[in-house]
Enzyme design. Structure first.
Site, PDB file in Angstrom:
ATOM      1  N   ASP A   1       2.862   2.681   4.307  1.00  0.00           N
ATOM      2  CA  ASP A   1       3.558   2.095   5.445  1.00  0.00           C
ATOM      3  C   ASP A   1       4.997   2.611   5.502  1.00  0.00           C
ATOM      4  OD1 ASP A   1       3.860   0.582   7.683  1.00  0.00           O
ATOM      5  OD2 ASP A   1       3.441  -1.343   6.731  1.00  0.00           O
TER       6      ASP A   1
ATOM      7  N   ARG B   1      -0.503   7.555  11.199  1.00  0.00           N
ATOM      8  CA  ARG B   1      -0.544   6.270  11.908  1.00  0.00           C
ATOM      9  C   ARG B   1       0.729   6.184  12.740  1.00  0.00           C
ATOM     10  NH1 ARG B   1       1.524   0.952  10.566  1.00  0.00           N
ATOM     11  NH2 ARG B   1       0.218  -0.690  11.480  1.00  0.00           N
TER      12      ARG B   1
END
Length: 306
Positions: free
Chosen positions: A125, A175
């Site tokens: 992330d 992402r």
């Protein structure tokens, strides 16, 4: 109404924790590993892919970082034992990035090595801009070591234009999200600080260029207009649906999420769990001021009843 919702979002620190906890049930699978597994199985049965996250970030001690590592290893063991092919979401600061980068990398590698035999992949992330370069460097090391790992990039950052270049050359798994951290204007694309719709053109460019370069792309947004624009491009270019997926947060825009699945798109739901429900929930509420408006209305109703 939008102004009132924004004012309500700023008042969140003064909202009773009991009310935040009630709201959090919409966004969090629960506090325990069993809660997370139950939600993953339910979503899997409905046809969704999942990403699971152990809540917590910015470990302030080595003990906290080691505890988070054990939580992830326990998660991997249970997922593997139950043949649940989900994806892990990993925040490097939760594993001690700010404390000792080498030790953090060892912890991440330990988790990924444990997950690999079960076919469990991971996404690194992206956090606030102070972590961006360190996170990119760590990802490139993990990818070069052969781990099945992807990375999140934030379309509202100006630097993402340059960050994409080596990742696309490597056909890295990406992402793409808009970004939620409060950053100084100097780091943001024009207009992003005042209007999140200003990010959309950058978002579309990042997604389209990454797919054209051969990367698998996770399209992470709840913006219906942005999704429509991307679907138009994907269909016009006849992009195979195995090359991308849509990703959404648990409990957010469920009708839109369900509609994408019904159209035959791959949809992944982000499933967080753990004890840091308060921090996560307040971030989600501030990101979506409309929810803060609902909370304010609930507080007013409660006061009237009392």
């Amino acid at each position: 109404m939008r102004i009132l919702n924004t004012m309500a979002a700023r008042a969140i620190p003064f909202v009773p924790r009991s009310l935040i906890r009630k709201i959090s049930r919409r966004y969090i699978a629960g506090e325990t590993l069993d809660d997370a597994c139950a939600r993953i199985q339910s979503l899997d049965a409905a046809g969704f892919r999942t990403t699971v996250d152990v809540l917590g970030e910015s470990a302030s001690s080595f003990d906290q970082a080691e505890s988070m590592t054990r939580d992830y290893l326990d998660l991997v063991d249970v997922l593997g034992a139950n043949n649940m092919r989900t994806e892990l979401s990993i925040k490097l600061t939760a594993l001690g990035l700010h404390l000792d980068e080498d030790a953090c990398m060892k912890r991440v590698s330990t988790i990924l090595r444990a997950a690999a035999p079960y076919g469990i992949s991971a996404c690194i992330d992206m956090e606030d801009v102070s972590c961006t370069q360190k996170t990119l460097d760590a990802f490139l090391r993990l990818e070069a070591d052969g781990y099945p790992v992807g990375i999140a990039l934030q379309a509202y950052l100006t630097r993402t234009n340059e960050d994409m270049v080596p990742l696309q050359a490597r056909k890295s798994r990406l992402r793409i999200c808009k970004g939620i951290y409060a950053e100084a204007n100097e780091h943001l694309v024009d207009g992003a600080s005042k209007d999140r719709a200003a990010i959309n053109a950058h978002f579309v460019r990042h997604v389209s260029s990454a797919i054209e370069a051969g990367s698998f792309v996770a399209i992470t947004t709840h913006d219906a207009q942005l999704i429509d624009a991307l679907i138009d491009w994907l269909q016009r270019e006849q992009v195979d649906r195995s090359r991308f997926e849509f990703q959404m947060l648990l409990g957010v825009c469920e009708p839109l999420r369900d509609g994408l699945l019904a159209q035959g798109f791959n949809v992944r739901v982000y499933v967080p769990y753990g004890h840091d429900w308060y921090g996560y929930s307040t971030r989600r509420i501030k990101e979506n001021p409309r929810i803060a408006g609902y909370i304010l209305a609930a507080m007013i109703r409660r006061a009237r009843v009392a």
